[in-house]
Design a protein around this motif. Structure first.
Motif, mmCIF file in Angstrom:
data_model
loop_
_atom_site.group_PDB
_atom_site.id
_atom_site.type_symbol
_atom_site.label_atom_id
_atom_site.label_comp_id
_atom_site.label_asym_id
_atom_site.label_seq_id
_atom_site.Cartn_x
_atom_site.Cartn_y
_atom_site.Cartn_z
ATOM 1 N N LYS A 1 0.834 -1.214 0.000
ATOM 2 C CA LYS A 1 0.000 0.000 0.000
ATOM 3 C C LYS A 1 0.863 1.255 0.000
ATOM 4 O O LYS A 1 0.555 2.227 -0.690
ATOM 5 C CB LYS A 1 -0.931 -0.010 1.211
ATOM 6 N N TYR B 1 3.937 1.630 -1.215
ATOM 7 C CA TYR B 1 4.558 1.828 -2.525
ATOM 8 C C TYR B 1 3.541 2.277 -3.566
ATOM 9 O O TYR B 1 3.840 3.116 -4.412
ATOM 10 C CB TYR B 1 5.282 0.565 -2.979
ATOM 11 N N GLN B 2 2.334 1.734 -3.508
ATOM 12 C CA GLN B 2 1.292 2.193 -4.435
ATOM 13 C C GLN B 2 0.965 3.659 -4.192
ATOM 14 O O GLN B 2 0.773 4.431 -5.131
ATOM 15 C CB GLN B 2 0.044 1.324 -4.301
ATOM 16 N N LYS B 3 0.923 4.061 -2.923
ATOM 17 C CA LYS B 3 0.665 5.459 -2.573
ATOM 18 C C LYS B 3 1.781 6.370 -3.096
ATOM 19 O O LYS B 3 1.530 7.524 -3.452
ATOM 20 C CB LYS B 3 0.540 5.586 -1.055
ATOM 21 N N LYS C 1 3.983 1.198 -9.692
ATOM 22 C CA LYS C 1 3.039 0.279 -10.323
ATOM 23 C C LYS C 1 3.759 -1.046 -10.598
ATOM 24 O O LYS C 1 4.967 -1.064 -10.790
ATOM 25 C CB LYS C 1 2.534 0.871 -11.637
#
Length: 156
Positions: free
Chosen positions: A138, A140-142, A146
């Motif tokens: 979460k 890294y996605q924030k 991708k």
């Protein structure tokens, strides 16, 4: 908070933080990760600290106590048959002390890594994250990362 390159004096604290990461991995995949083991010896850490191809970023407080780190590795596939000759900065390990998470320390470290990669002429920044580490995924996605590729397994 100050983001700087890690130094030999940081080794004891790096070991503490590496232990936190190791426990996250052990709890998520005890079939793969041993409990209570060190990822590196002191000698291995000293060697990494001296290697310009393996920078370690350190977030330190006003007393110069390490709050988190990012171990990085430059990667490049020069003269490869199928891969282009891009320069990548790979984040091998990023950790913020578990008692300090949520204070944007990880984001500051990540931003420093991105700025450094740009300065070094990198095409991209990559990393791997274990699917059992949902909070890291979460985070890294924030940060805008991708999926680039997906590792898969079957346990026999």
């Amino acid at each position: 908070m100050n983001i700087r390159m890690a130094e030999e004096k940081d080794i004891p604290r790096i070991h503490e933080l590496l232990s936190q990461v190791a426990m996250v991995h052990h709890r998520g995949r005890p079939d793969l990760f041993k409990c209570g083991q060190r990822k590196y010896t002191d000698d291995q850490l000293r060697e990494i600290l001296q290697d310009p191809k393996r920078p370690i970023f350190a977030a330190a407080d006003e007393d110069d106590r390490l709050l988190g780190y990012a171990f990085c590795i430059f990667q490049q596939h020069t003269d490869d048959n199928i891969l282009t000759d891009i320069k990548t900065l790979y984040i091998d390990d990023l950790c913020v002390d578990e008692t300090l998470r949520g204070r944007h320390i990880g984001s500051a470290i990540y931003d420093a890594v991105l700025a450094f990669a740009r300065e070094q002429g990198c095409y991209n920044v990559t990393l791997n994250v274990w699917s059992c580490n949902e909070s890291a995924m979460k985070f890294y996605q924030k940060c805008g990362l991708k999926p680039q590729k997906v590792g898969m397994e079957v346990i026999l």
